[in-house]
Design an enzyme around this catalytic site. Structure first.
Site, PDB file in Angstrom:
ATOM      1  N   THR A  63      11.808  17.554 -18.895  1.00  0.00           N
ATOM      2  CA  THR A  63      11.301  18.253 -17.716  1.00  0.00           C
ATOM      3  C   THR A  63      11.735  19.715 -17.809  1.00  0.00           C
ATOM      4  O   THR A  63      12.561  20.075 -18.649  1.00  0.00           O
ATOM      5  CB  THR A  63      11.888  17.656 -16.417  1.00  0.00           C
ATOM      6  OG1 THR A  63      13.301  17.935 -16.378  1.00  0.00           O
ATOM      7  CG2 THR A  63      11.669  16.146 -16.340  1.00  0.00           C
ATOM      8  N   ARG A  74      14.991   6.879 -22.498  1.00  0.00           N
ATOM      9  CA  ARG A  74      15.165   7.948 -21.513  1.00  0.00           C
ATOM     10  C   ARG A  74      13.814   8.636 -21.295  1.00  0.00           C
ATOM     11  O   ARG A  74      12.974   8.699 -22.209  1.00  0.00           O
ATOM     12  CB  ARG A  74      16.185   8.983 -22.001  1.00  0.00           C
ATOM     13  CG  ARG A  74      16.510  10.028 -20.927  1.00  0.00           C
ATOM     14  CD  ARG A  74      17.395  11.142 -21.468  1.00  0.00           C
ATOM     15  NE  ARG A  74      17.607  12.172 -20.446  1.00  0.00           N
ATOM     16  CZ  ARG A  74      18.092  13.380 -20.691  1.00  0.00           C
ATOM     17  NH1 ARG A  74      18.403  13.730 -21.924  1.00  0.00           N
ATOM     18  NH2 ARG A  74      18.246  14.245 -19.703  1.00  0.00           N
ATOM     19  N   HIS A  75      13.611   9.167 -20.108  1.00  0.00           N
ATOM     20  CA  HIS A  75      12.365   9.866 -19.782  1.00  0.00           C
ATOM     21  C   HIS A  75      12.161  11.097 -20.674  1.00  0.00           C
ATOM     22  O   HIS A  75      13.096  11.601 -21.308  1.00  0.00           O
ATOM     23  CB  HIS A  75      12.356  10.293 -18.311  1.00  0.00           C
ATOM     24  CG  HIS A  75      13.446  11.279 -17.976  1.00  0.00           C
ATOM     25  ND1 HIS A  75      13.365  12.624 -18.262  1.00  0.00           N
ATOM     26  CD2 HIS A  75      14.657  11.095 -17.397  1.00  0.00           C
ATOM     27  CE1 HIS A  75      14.462  13.239 -17.864  1.00  0.00           C
ATOM     28  NE2 HIS A  75      15.276  12.330 -17.342  1.00  0.00           N
ATOM     29  N   GLY A  76      10.948  11.610 -20.694  1.00  0.00           N
ATOM     30  CA  GLY A  76      10.644  12.816 -21.458  1.00  0.00           C
ATOM     31  C   GLY A  76      11.217  14.069 -20.806  1.00  0.00           C
ATOM     32  O   GLY A  76      11.734  14.034 -19.680  1.00  0.00           O
ATOM     33  N   GLU A  80      18.533   8.151 -11.629  1.00  0.00           N
ATOM     34  CA  GLU A  80      19.615   8.979 -12.155  1.00  0.00           C
ATOM     35  C   GLU A  80      20.761   9.047 -11.155  1.00  0.00           C
ATOM     36  O   GLU A  80      20.571   8.802  -9.946  1.00  0.00           O
ATOM     37  CB  GLU A  80      19.085  10.389 -12.446  1.00  0.00           C
ATOM     38  CG  GLU A  80      20.104  11.366 -13.029  1.00  0.00           C
ATOM     39  CD  GLU A  80      20.719  10.901 -14.340  1.00  0.00           C
ATOM     40  OE1 GLU A  80      21.430   9.880 -14.329  1.00  0.00           O
ATOM     41  OE2 GLU A  80      20.502  11.577 -15.370  1.00  0.00           O
ATOM     42  N   ARG A  81      21.932   9.392 -11.633  1.00  0.00           N
ATOM     43  CA  ARG A  81      23.079   9.611 -10.766  1.00  0.00           C
ATOM     44  C   ARG A  81      22.740  10.700  -9.746  1.00  0.00           C
ATOM     45  O   ARG A  81      22.115  11.705 -10.077  1.00  0.00           O
ATOM     46  CB  ARG A  81      24.291  10.050 -11.590  1.00  0.00           C
ATOM     47  CG  ARG A  81      25.543  10.325 -10.767  1.00  0.00           C
ATOM     48  CD  ARG A  81      26.670  10.861 -11.652  1.00  0.00           C
ATOM     49  NE  ARG A  81      27.886  11.098 -10.870  1.00  0.00           N
ATOM     50  CZ  ARG A  81      28.978  11.673 -11.368  1.00  0.00           C
ATOM     51  NH1 ARG A  81      29.009  12.055 -12.639  1.00  0.00           N
ATOM     52  NH2 ARG A  81      30.038  11.857 -10.590  1.00  0.00           N
TER      53      ARG A  81
END
Length: 269
Positions: free
Chosen positions: A14, A10-12, A88-89
């Site tokens: 935000t 998963r991305h870092g 992402e959704r």
């Protein structure tokens, strides 16, 4: 048999993550913490030999995959393929609004999150179909490349792929891993890195579990498997294709949402 490894990150973090704001497909960059998490994931994975890298085309995933590859000792120059199917959704009118507002919208509609779909948003089924489409295309790609490269079946380059993963992941604890020590079991044809998003990954993993009957390690239960990944949580799967046409792959989950790079611990889920 054709086997490949799938590492999903998963991305870092935000600012939206930290402030519990619905992000969806809003193109929000990483926070300072998020950049540090991506770099830490990169250091953790720096000796893993990836053969393919895919990422969502949103800024936070692009920055995360760049942070990971920048630290790599073996595949720093590997080309990243950005794919909108990994986004992402989409949350429609709820994007940019507080999570509490989304929950209130769902309650007003007589529904609960995450089943509720805000106006202009994607249903869970639509997100699942995006994930299935990406995974199907990925499998076709790996099978095609494996068929074109006889060397894979001899295990020459593939053994090093597995060895590089085994240095940091509990491959020996994989369900059905007894066969991995069998000389008749081929090495990995590919090692794929995918960087994506929390709700999307949850949907994809649900597809693995429900439709493809993904086997889980004994230390992991289904509720943990279906939780949302923390930022830069790392999950590893081994995908197996037996000989024969139009046969669904079998998937083994090695570990879920590994965070060793963030907390310095050794516990895996």
């Amino acid at each position: 048999m054709t086997r490949f490894a799938l590492t999903v990150v998963r991305h870092g973090e935000t600012r939206f993550n930290k402030e519990k704001i619905i992000q969806g497909q809003v193109d929000e960059p990483l926070s300072e913490t998020g950049f540090k998490q991506a770099a830490a994931a990169g250091v953790f994975l720096n000796n893993v030999k990836f053969t393919h890298v895919f990422s969502s085309d949103l800024m936070r995933t692009k920055q995360t995959v760049h942070g990971i590859l920048e630290k790599s000792k073996v595949c720093k120059d590997l080309t990243v393929k950005y794919d909108s199917r990994l986004r992402e959704r989409k949350y429609g009118v709820a994007e940019g609004r507080a999570l509490s507002e989304l929950r209130a919208m769902a309650k007003a509609a007589g529904e609960e999150c995450p089943m509720f779909t805000p106006p202009g948003g994607e249903t869970l089924d639509q997100v699942k179909m995006r994930g299935k489409d990406f995974f199907d295309i990925l499998c076709q790609l790996i099978l095609q490349e494996a068929g074109q490269n006889e060397q894979f079946s001899q295990g020459a380059p593939s053994n090093c792929l597995e060895t590089s993963l085994a240095e940091i992941f509990p491959l020996g604890k994989t369900c059905g891993s007894e066969s991995n020590s069998d000389s008749s079991t081929p090495g990995l044809a590919a090692s794929v890195l995918v960087v994506s998003h929390g709700a999307y990954m949850k949907s994809l993993f649900n597809y693995f579990l429900t439709d493809l009957k993904c086997s889980l390690p004994s230390t992991l239960n289904k509720s943990e498997f279906m939780s949302v990944s923390p930022n830069t949580g790392i999950s590893l799967f081994i995908v197996n294709f037996e000989k024969g046409r139009e046969v669904k792959p079998t998937i083994q989950c090695v570990c879920m949402y590994l965070q060793d790079h963030l907390n310095g611990g050794t516990e895996t889920r």
